[in-house]
Motif scaffolding. Structure first.
Motif, short mmCIF file in Angstrom:
data_model
loop_
_atom_site.label_atom_id
_atom_site.label_comp_id
_atom_site.label_asym_id
_atom_site.label_seq_id
_atom_site.Cartn_x
_atom_site.Cartn_y
_atom_site.Cartn_z
N ASN A 46 -30.67 -106.14 7.76
CA ASN A 46 -32.10 -105.83 7.72
C ASN A 46 -32.36 -104.42 7.20
N ILE A 49 -32.27 -104.73 3.47
CA ILE A 49 -33.53 -105.30 2.98
C ILE A 49 -34.61 -104.23 2.91
N LEU A 50 -34.73 -103.45 3.97
CA LEU A 50 -35.75 -102.40 4.01
C LEU A 50 -35.50 -101.34 2.94
N SER A 68 -40.67 -106.90 5.06
CA SER A 68 -40.32 -105.62 5.68
C SER A 68 -40.69 -105.61 7.16
N ALA A 71 -38.13 -107.62 9.00
CA ALA A 71 -36.86 -106.91 9.13
C ALA A 71 -36.93 -105.85 10.23
N ASP A 74 -36.96 -107.59 13.59
CA ASP A 74 -35.64 -108.11 13.94
C ASP A 74 -34.73 -107.02 14.48
N ASN A 293 -31.96 -113.98 8.67
CA ASN A 293 -33.09 -113.69 7.79
C ASN A 293 -32.70 -112.91 6.53
N PRO A 294 -31.92 -111.81 6.63
CA PRO A 294 -31.53 -111.11 5.40
C PRO A 294 -30.67 -111.97 4.48
#
Length: 326
Positions: A46, A49-50, A68, A71, A74, A293-294
């Motif tokens: 995460n 991702i950010l 975002s 993430a 999470d 998720n990522p």
């Protein structure tokens, strides 16, 4: 600190979390290692991702704004429970003061409501992108995105504030053993010796209303999306539209299935679902969706793939360039 009356019938100053009951030493070690490994991957995945969304201006779109938010949620969600769970496994440290327990309870259930709201918002984003593409950017402005984010947070705060307020009013008769690895609302309520019907009823109404509303909105959005997809003139256009929704659908499934199991286990499972299974799945609910998720968005979203590969390639070349100079 919340004022706690000096009376055994009121909330004790501390609770003892027992972790996952029924595990032997070998199973505890292997389970803790898996949880720790998943938690590290949650932070790294995460976080990546950010970072990618922040540095790549082409990803500053409504879709990635909600990603975002997901993430961040999470990371905070898993952090609210996993460190304490690992402390129970590795250090046998299940002691938690009453105020910290109530704060953890508020965050755990509040962040669940936040995640549900984000998933509903992402469905709205896909609805606008596919059904009303010409109005997408004019409707989903930066101002509206901030209002949606604020509304999600306010809803979670208002709806979950009664949890600690109700729990602190219960009578506990000197008992402080919580059969869970974190301060789940119903796990703490079950410690009490007084009437728990109001607490149980509020938790039931909140879960049904939030999930019912959000899932109904998601279902309605995707019914409109599917209708628009089937009207598209070419097969390529239909496949592209389905592809943009695939990641979101996978995230919805991974988020709601464990939550549904946990909800059913507490209220309708009775003796049919062993406590260790229930508590294990509750921990999985805090970790696995945040871990997946990522991966789901990284694999299925070409923009993220391309930017991650670009960043990795750049850093590798930079590293080899430094090594060559030395």
């Amino acid at each position: 600190m919340l004022p706690i009356p000096n009376n055994s019938h009121y909330m004790p100053p501390t609770f003892v979390l027992i972790g996952i009951p029924g595990l032997n030493d070998g199973t505890v070690l292997s389970t803790s290692i898996v949880f720790c490994f998943l938690y590290i991957l949650v932070i790294l995945g995460n976080g990546a991702i950010l970072y990618v969304i922040k540095v790549e201006r082409t990803l500053h779109t409504p879709m990635f704004f909600f990603l975002s938010m997901l993430a961040i949620n999470d990371i905070v969600f898993s952090t609210s429970t996993v460190p304490k769970t690992l402390g129970i496994f590795w250090l046998n440290d299940g002691l938690i003061d009453a105020t910290s327990c109530l704060i953890q309870m508020f965050f755990v259930h509040g962040l669940s409501v936040v995640e549900s709201g984000i998933l509903a918002s992402m469905a709205y984003d896909r609805l606008m992108a596919i059904c009303y593409p010409l109005r997408y950017h004019s409707v989903l402005t930066a101002s509206l995105l901030k209002k949606i984010a604020f509304a999600i947070l306010i809803r979670a705060t208002v709806l979950n504030m009664p949890f600690p307020l109700l729990v602190v009013q219960l009578q506990y008769c000197g008992n402080n053993i919580v059969e869970h690895s974190y301060c789940d609302h119903m796990a703490v309520v079950n410690v009490a010796c007084s009437d728990k019907r109001i607490d149980s009823l509020y938790g039931l109404v909140l879960s049904v209303s939030v999930c019912g509303f959000d899932l109904s909105f998601i279902g309605l959005s995707y019914s409109m999306i599917l209708r628009s997809i089937f009207k598209m003139p070419t097969k390529d256009a239909r496949q592209k539209a389905i592809g943009t929704c695939g990641s979101h659908i996978c995230v919805i499934i991974s988020a709601y299935l464990p939550a549904l199991f946990t909800f059913v286990a507490y209220r309708f499972g009775g003796t049919t679902i062993p406590p260790n299974v229930h508590i294990f799945v509750a921990n999985i609910y805090n970790l696995v969706p945040a871990f997946l998720n990522p991966i789901i968005y990284g694999v299925r979203t070409k923009q993220i793939q391309q930017h991650v590969l670009h960043i990795l390639t750049y850093n590798v070349k930079k590293l080899f360039g430094h090594l060559a100079k030395e």
